[in-house]
Design a protein around this motif. Sequence first.
Motif, mmCIF file in Angstrom:
data_model
loop_
_atom_site.group_PDB
_atom_site.id
_atom_site.type_symbol
_atom_site.label_atom_id
_atom_site.label_comp_id
_atom_site.label_asym_id
_atom_site.label_seq_id
_atom_site.Cartn_x
_atom_site.Cartn_y
_atom_site.Cartn_z
ATOM 1 N N VAL C 228 0.242 40.673 80.461
ATOM 2 C CA VAL C 228 1.563 41.110 80.891
ATOM 3 C C VAL C 228 2.347 39.970 81.519
ATOM 4 C CG1 VAL C 228 2.785 42.633 82.467
ATOM 5 C CG2 VAL C 228 0.849 43.503 81.120
ATOM 6 N N ASP C 237 -4.374 43.374 81.586
ATOM 7 C CA ASP C 237 -4.162 44.825 81.535
ATOM 8 C C ASP C 237 -4.874 45.370 80.295
ATOM 9 O OD1 ASP C 237 -2.393 47.204 82.531
ATOM 10 O OD2 ASP C 237 -2.128 47.182 80.361
ATOM 11 N N ALA C 254 -7.868 49.853 82.889
ATOM 12 C CA ALA C 254 -8.060 48.837 83.931
ATOM 13 C C ALA C 254 -6.869 47.898 83.899
ATOM 14 C CB ALA C 254 -9.353 48.060 83.692
ATOM 15 N N SER C 255 -6.455 47.498 85.069
ATOM 16 C CA SER C 255 -5.266 46.661 85.109
ATOM 17 C C SER C 255 -5.292 45.815 86.369
ATOM 18 C CB SER C 255 -4.014 47.545 85.107
ATOM 19 O OG SER C 255 -2.849 46.738 85.150
ATOM 20 N N ILE C 257 -2.251 44.256 87.117
ATOM 21 C CA ILE C 257 -0.827 43.988 87.323
ATOM 22 C C ILE C 257 -0.100 45.220 87.878
ATOM 23 C CG2 ILE C 257 -0.682 42.171 85.587
ATOM 24 C CD1 ILE C 257 0.683 45.547 84.689
ATOM 25 N N MET C 258 -0.837 46.153 88.453
ATOM 26 C CA MET C 258 -0.200 47.342 89.006
ATOM 27 C C MET C 258 0.030 47.129 90.509
ATOM 28 S SD MET C 258 -2.205 50.244 86.730
ATOM 29 C CE MET C 258 -1.526 51.668 87.616
ATOM 30 N N ILE C 259 1.205 46.607 90.815
ATOM 31 C CA ILE C 259 1.531 46.255 92.206
ATOM 32 C C ILE C 259 1.273 47.437 93.141
ATOM 33 C CG2 ILE C 259 3.450 45.711 93.774
ATOM 34 C CD1 ILE C 259 4.662 44.030 91.570
ATOM 35 N N GLY C 260 0.641 47.146 94.234
ATOM 36 C CA GLY C 260 0.391 48.180 95.226
ATOM 37 C C GLY C 260 -0.990 48.783 95.085
ATOM 38 N N GLU C 261 -1.611 48.595 93.930
ATOM 39 C CA GLU C 261 -2.982 49.061 93.775
ATOM 40 C C GLU C 261 -3.909 47.988 94.303
ATOM 41 O OE1 GLU C 261 -4.053 51.913 92.927
ATOM 42 O OE2 GLU C 261 -2.308 52.860 92.015
#
Lengths: 377, 377, 377, 377
Positions: C228, C237, C254-255, C257-261
């Motif tokens: 990403v 990602d 699974a990632s 690049i998920m901001i806040g996770e």
Amino acid sequence: MKSEKDGRRLRFALIGGGPGSFIGSVHRIAAELDREIELVAGAFSSDNARSAEAGAVFRVDPARAYPDVATMLRAEAVRPDGIDFVTIATPNHHHLPAARAALEAGIAVMSDKPATATLEEARELADIVAGADVPYALTYTYSGYPLVREARARVADGAIGRVTKVIVEYPQGWLATATDSKQAAWRLDPKRAGPGGCIADIGVHAFHLAEFVTGLRVTQLLADLGSVVPGRALDDDCQLLLRFENGARGALLASQIMIGERNGLRLRIHGDRGGIDWRQETPNMLVVHHSDGRTELVQAGDASLGADATARLRTPGGHPEGYLEAFANLYRDFAMLLRGGKAPLLPGIADGLRGMALIETAVHASRDESGWAPLIV
Amino acid sequence: MKSEKDGRRLRFALIGGGPGSFIGSVHRIAAELDREIELVAGAFSSDNARSAEAGAVFRVDPARAYPDVATMLRAEAVRPDGIDFVTIATPNHHHLPAARAALEAGIAVMSDKPATATLEEARELADIVAGADVPYALTYTYSGYPLVREARARVADGAIGRVTKVIVEYPQGWLATATDSKQAAWRLDPKRAGPGGCIADIGVHAFHLAEFVTGLRVTQLLADLGSVVPGRALDDDCQLLLRFENGARGALLASQIMIGERNGLRLRIHGDRGGIDWRQETPNMLVVHHSDGRTELVQAGDASLGADATARLRTPGGHPEGYLEAFANLYRDFAMLLRGGKAPLLPGIADGLRGMALIETAVHASRDESGWAPLIV
Amino acid sequence: MKSEKDGRRLRFALIGGGPGSFIGSVHRIAAELDREIELVAGAFSSDNARSAEAGAVFRVDPARAYPDVATMLRAEAVRPDGIDFVTIATPNHHHLPAARAALEAGIAVMSDKPATATLEEARELADIVAGADVPYALTYTYSGYPLVREARARVADGAIGRVTKVIVEYPQGWLATATDSKQAAWRLDPKRAGPGGCIADIGVHAFHLAEFVTGLRVTQLLADLGSVVPGRALDDDCQLLLRFENGARGALLASQIMIGERNGLRLRIHGDRGGIDWRQETPNMLVVHHSDGRTELVQAGDASLGADATARLRTPGGHPEGYLEAFANLYRDFAMLLRGGKAPLLPGIADGLRGMALIETAVHASRDESGWAPLIV
Amino acid sequence: MKSEKDGRRLRFALIGGGPGSFIGSVHRIAAELDREIELVAGAFSSDNARSAEAGAVFRVDPARAYPDVATMLRAEAVRPDGIDFVTIATPNHHHLPAARAALEAGIAVMSDKPATATLEEARELADIVAGADVPYALTYTYSGYPLVREARARVADGAIGRVTKVIVEYPQGWLATATDSKQAAWRLDPKRAGPGGCIADIGVHAFHLAEFVTGLRVTQLLADLGSVVPGRALDDDCQLLLRFENGARGALLASQIMIGERNGLRLRIHGDRGGIDWRQETPNMLVVHHSDGRTELVQAGDASLGADATARLRTPGGHPEGYLEAFANLYRDFAMLLRGGKAPLLPGIADGLRGMALIETAVHASRDESGWAPLIV
């Protein structure tokens, strides 16, 4: 300041923590977690065979599993690799004699809470500590959580303005029915626990936490203590209304008869510009209420955390740390003290005195139904 | 019992609920939700123009937007499609005169809580209700939630054994700073609200909920009421310790100065065989603690729900129902009463009296610091 | 079976874990937590000075902070108190050579996941392990959580019936923007990480967890891997659809690049008679859905827990245990193996091979958009 | 624009919603909630007696409970107080004929989703709508939640930057075992439901929500649909991978066989500057992840909410609003349209077409295992 201790792990002995103890093993893990400290000896039980048995479980040199505190202190004093401190993890009535013996032998003390069995004992201990050359500290464990430290720092920095309201609760359920487990027995026996049951076992934790995070002292209280399960000599449920030195009002609810509750310590502090909310069972999160109505979830690992909280986390955000790690943070502070540094947040005898005053004031005020009682140390 | 009402919707008028009112519109939605009832008239404001304006917003026949209660009652009495009941949604000091006028005109009453502005007024109203031929009910809204009904049924069925501990809390934050909104103004004005502020606005809700679900009466209380924001004539923060008729101890914490709290009513009841926990902000769930330590999440739509809760849900599980639907459940009960049926769980004047006794007892006991005070209706 | 190891702590050396490493310190804490094991040596870095520096931080004897693995293995082999095993905590491309060297020297291996950098390497390692006299294990950490063990036991016992659906997700956000931190750099470099980025770093954890708890193997997958953040050579990602050997369908998300996770690993397994739900960030709780629609919260310390989960908890219910304790449970299993016992749940080379097969199959299938691909080890 | 409708409530008839229907009653409550609309007629069932029975339950004039749509449209057309629109609440295969009949009679249509039973029918309906003088709308209910509107507005305003990842899931459990309830029967019957089961019943909701909040169209998908419970002609479990028009990747997981799940619709959207997370079962809250790592809980009633969300809330913060209120928001929009205003967010035939395209594309792509399939309307 250079010290011969700098190049090595600190050495300690457990007093108590014999077979069936939960807290002895917790102390051992917490003390050793950062490799600053190691367990090398113990007077684990007043029964010689049980002390030896515990020593074996802890993998301590059999020669250093002692039958009693006095023997241990004498023997360790002459070893080149003797102990630097003792941890007291016994029922309350042993706290004073054990601490006195150690301090008088020039050995530092880390003690379970409450400081002693009675307020009078605590005053005696305070005098001893004042005259000692070595540190004394107290494991009010919950003050070791990184996000509790964060909460304290934010309150001190004015994030919630002037504190106006404090609610601290500590529900448990494990004493909801009659039980004769070892853990229950001594806590409900005035001879071993002192005059307080629930108030002395967990109420003091809640009290310390509230004062620790607000930075304010309780000056008055209204107390309602009860023995819900028939036949108990000590309280198993407490409700207190509090008044803090700045006029803030508060409530402290602690109970050991709330079935289904495990260890639900929770602290909410509100001020005229915001509020915070922390729960021990999800300790890596802090709910922060801002004055403009926004609600923020502050979590372990967040960039917004202050230096003190960050320094007390051992893993990146999202890797839960818990009770043992919080406990270890107290030992990290204690090691710092022993190596000649400072540990201003580590609970000491002053906190111990306040806790004992809380217990006795609450017990008397509740029994006498005497209304608002001053909390005098 | 056959009635001419059977074949049609019941007709009601709003007293109060004019422009700027929040609760008037809530009553309208709740009353009409099940198509058992319709709004046809109103004395929405003591200002004629404002009453007409509100009538237009509600889409009521302009001829039926009246300037005052007396005019309305006279006019409706002679219409073939006249009202069956009035809903009183005014500040507290209007409750008694409005209810008296309606009841004396043979018109049933659904009233906002608290019943009146003072305990003395409530006693007068109780006499009037006792002599009336038509029903009087009170919107203790939270007792209308399906899972509150479920909690009550389970406690009554012995699911948690003998009740030993009750914690009810009701934190809000909307009065944490000085404000002169219409909603705030009358609630903080003793002339319109009566002697209680927070205790009368939300404390009584918490109190009613605790008695409703436990099925037990509070017999004594210790009260600590405060005006946290300077300059207020009434309390904005309350802390009470309670004693129930079976000896159970309890605490009631209500506040309107906890920034970030919205409408956090929560009730926890523990007994010697279990416990329950319900929160208004997630109302479709009930946490149930079983005696063997298991924790169950009971949810709206579950097969394990009793008939009463199930009958008060309008959608399948997982489709959240909320405040308006709970409110509508009270109106459903009220419609049942008006059609000649029974509605044993609908709050009435007896609940109203108890609420007023709570307010005055708490206000006096807190002011006098008189310790445990009996709660006498 | 008696062993000279019975009476003492096991000794290990870290390979990797030098300055800036997060996982080295985690291994040290986890290994030592139960006092079954102690860190005594290390080849912490390929840079001699940095290896010495790390040794000092770990308080290891300076003579045992080695410049490289070969030197360490030779030196330790001739010490009477030499190491019992090594822990490999390096970037992936060092896993095979380090493991080979240790195993060929008769030294047991605990390795970080994934097993190696490529599937081919993993096959070579599998042959080496097969021919070795000492154990090899792999730190799929999340399988060490007590409530994951509980979930596995319940699924195996038929609590949810035949498994029909598996959703495992592992969202993180720390790689949502371009970064050149040490932690990020090697994970995104094919030379050091191998052909997989996110799939190799955290996807394999999710995959192992799903197979571990269901007791079922994935036989086919559809993969969609993406980079990403522009300019990355490896995926950050991944989305996979899975088919298990019994026909159950599943998804793996699974990632990084998920901001806040943070570290939101979550596993949901449903069967024809119930379901379970576990989340790494609240690891002491398991949501259990029963066939009759009841939802139960199973928590650490509950009496309903099986023996295996209970044995892996160190504190009473309500005292949160976390990531370090879960990690320590793998070391406890490993110590049991080294002392001649059994540890059937400890991940080994077979799990390592499956993980590598997952990575390569997913990378190829995604690149080729070739539809359902068989997962062949 | 002035209209004769301005001064009165809009009048509608239900098509469908007979005894045993859940959704008919929901439409009635939702339509009437704001007193903008009232139910006056219905063709509730194709069985005349059942239609009359439903009419009585709904308290509709018996003369206006019609045996079929055609009769109703003729009869209402000649009444001065005839209907303004119909709501179609039947199984899918009746959607097209009912909508066609109404639109051709100049009567507006509010229809249940999906638009029709097949994509071909939807195209036909689109032509009819294009040629009609009256509005057509579709109850993608979840787009009516205030915090969904808030999420949409924030994404549109750039709060999370460029969208990179979308996860939408919709787990249910009510079809986990064989059942022959009326609700289940038609949904699993291709003659009445069309070619999709779970994908048509709830998958389209998830799909619409994802497109609605992101403002982005799905351009390609990979589909895996299954019939988990033996003997079903239609899918009861779906997993889709998605590609959006801007290149973002996504996953859609919908299932009706996950025991214990009720109506767990959840949407997570992440971008290069933040993320949001919304759950239908706690609909009054939005988790917002900011680019600096802060996590905010945005709640109904918060001052930070935009105008659109605020306008769709009926109570102050903390008073939960739910499914019926969200549904009512669609009717509020529809009433605005009918009175000559605008309602840009109300789903219409274009959304209906996209939903039907999703269903057919997913069904075919899954059956053919044809890899990534373009989504062409």
